[in-house]
Design an enzyme around this catalytic site. Structure first.
Site, mmCIF file in Angstrom:
data_model
loop_
_atom_site.group_PDB
_atom_site.id
_atom_site.type_symbol
_atom_site.label_atom_id
_atom_site.label_comp_id
_atom_site.label_asym_id
_atom_site.label_seq_id
_atom_site.Cartn_x
_atom_site.Cartn_y
_atom_site.Cartn_z
ATOM 1 N N CYS A 171 12.377 16.992 38.638
ATOM 2 C CA CYS A 171 13.381 16.502 37.695
ATOM 3 C C CYS A 171 14.797 16.614 38.275
ATOM 4 C CB CYS A 171 13.237 17.217 36.356
ATOM 5 S SG CYS A 171 13.956 16.303 34.967
ATOM 6 N N TYR A 203 18.923 10.607 34.032
ATOM 7 C CA TYR A 203 19.433 10.050 35.291
ATOM 8 C C TYR A 203 18.254 9.740 36.197
ATOM 9 C CZ TYR A 203 24.001 11.630 33.716
ATOM 10 O OH TYR A 203 25.151 11.810 32.993
ATOM 11 N N GLN A 230 16.565 14.999 41.819
ATOM 12 C CA GLN A 230 17.822 14.255 41.937
ATOM 13 C C GLN A 230 18.792 14.941 42.892
ATOM 14 O OE1 GLN A 230 19.073 14.098 37.848
ATOM 15 N NE2 GLN A 230 17.206 13.045 37.197
ATOM 16 N N GLU A 258 3.761 20.249 35.289
ATOM 17 C CA GLU A 258 3.254 21.420 34.559
ATOM 18 C C GLU A 258 2.930 21.085 33.106
ATOM 19 O OE1 GLU A 258 7.144 21.202 32.766
ATOM 20 O OE2 GLU A 258 6.426 20.809 34.791
ATOM 21 N N HIS A 264 7.320 15.910 34.989
ATOM 22 C CA HIS A 264 6.962 17.317 34.878
ATOM 23 C C HIS A 264 5.453 17.516 35.018
ATOM 24 C CE1 HIS A 264 10.716 19.398 33.581
ATOM 25 N NE2 HIS A 264 11.077 18.145 33.364
#
Length: 356
Positions: free
Chosen positions: A247, A292, A251, A334, A332
């Site tokens: 995440c 983003y 970036q 997880e 994600h």
């Protein structure tokens, strides 16, 4: 008490206030049917007003095992209906009790479908939750508040800590905490990794002095360009150790290697986001929370290749370094809706550390 959400474009959505607290922040929406407690305690939502599109919230109560961080960082919550009679064997408190204990401003009995359609059409924007009779000058002052740029500093830890394992030869990971979710750390720890979690502003020199087998760059809130000092430290880590980013970490890694990022119109927030593996052609259903994205065109002439793309809008969902053991994903793993569809990404990190 009657209340309302007022967006910066003047749109008003009426409802009822759970408490007398006001809230101000960027208004976003999440399409997940479950996971309301995980959303409230995900640091990536820091200083945002979160709209949950599922109409009934609280139907399975709350329990500490679902918390993703030490507290809730959201500015406020907007929902359709609060379930008053939850049913689940894990219940410790009702959702209403949880909101009260954690002092989370909540506006309910709202037409969340209309609000979501508004955000999808106009894009995310600032908003405020206030009582129905709030004076206009107070509303104007709240709407004038700037979107904070120090959100990573608000959510990161102040001191390092270590998750130990019994195996003396276990892979050792240093995790940079930009707002890490507990289930990410649990996923690595359950695979046998010893993990030292360090504050977001930890220098590359300090990290390398720990001599880790791998470095993890966590999720977190805000615009990745708001933390240039962190990007500078990540640059120094490139090529030194295997690196895995999720995440915001994805970036920041892209920016550290010379790529660019941009703000999405309304972001990806939900547990049913389809992502395609460009190598195998397989599509995975993923959980996402980001406003983003990495600019694919900016990856040209860089030693990076796109590994995953969103099936909804074609945006970059993963990348890999062509020369170094470095890779990252925007989603994600997880929180696999599968429930284990994307856990293999943690296994790949372990394999990278084995061949260091």
């Amino acid at each position: 008490m009657n209340g309302k959400l007022i967006l910066e474009d003047g749109s008003i959505f009426h409802g009822k206030l759970f408490s007398e607290m006001t809230a101000a922040g960027e208004v976003v929406f999440n399409t997940g049917m479950t996971g309301y407690q995980e959303i409230l305690t995900d640091p990536s939502y820091c200083r945002q007003i979160v709209t949950l599109t599922y109409p009934l919230i609280g139907n399975y109560g709350t329990a500490r095992i679902f918390n993703q961080s030490r507290k809730s960082f959201v500015s406020g919550l907007i929902i359709g209906e609060i379930c008053e009679f939850p049913s689940n064997f894990t219940i410790e408190k009702t959702f209403a009790e949880y909101l009260t204990e954690n002092k989370i401003p909540c506006l309910y009995d709202v037409d969340t479908r209309a609000l979501t359609r508004k955000i999808r059409a106009a894009g995310t924007m600032k908003g405020v939750i206030v009582a129905e009779d709030t004076a206009q000058n107070v509303i104007d002052e709240l709407l004038a508040l700037p979107i904070p740029k120090d959100v990573v500093a608000q959510v990161t830890i102040s001191e390092p800590y270590t998750l130990e394992v019994e195996n003396a030869n276990a892979p050792f990971v240093v995790a940079m905490d930009f707002g890490v979710k507990q289930h990410i750390l649990d996923s690595l720890h359950n695979l046998g990794c010893k993990i030292t979690v360090v504050p977001a502003n930890t220098s590359a020199d300090k990290i390398l002095a720990m001599n880790p087998d791998g470095i993890f760059l966590s999720n977190g809130p805000g615009d990745p360009k708001d933390v240039p000092e962190i990007i500078d430290e990540i640059k120094k880590l490139i090529g030194t150790k295997p690196i895995f980013g999720i995440c915001l970490g994805h970036q920041l890694l892209a920016l550290a290697m010379g790529a660019d990022t941009y703000k999405l119109k309304f972001g990806h927030r939900g547990s049913n986001q389809p992502v395609k593996n460009l190598e195998t052609g397989r599509v995975y259903i993923t959980s996402q929370n980001h406003g983003y994205a990495v600019d694919e065109k900016s990856l040209e002439n860089l030693p990076l290749e796109v590994t995953y793309i969103s099936m909804n809008d074609g945006t970059v969902e993963g990348m890999r370094h062509k020369d170094f053991p470095i890779y990252s994903v925007q989603y994600h793993p997880e929180a696999s809706p599968g429930p284990r569809d994307n856990m293999y990404l943690f296994d790949e990190f372990l394999k990278m550390m084995e061949v260091k």
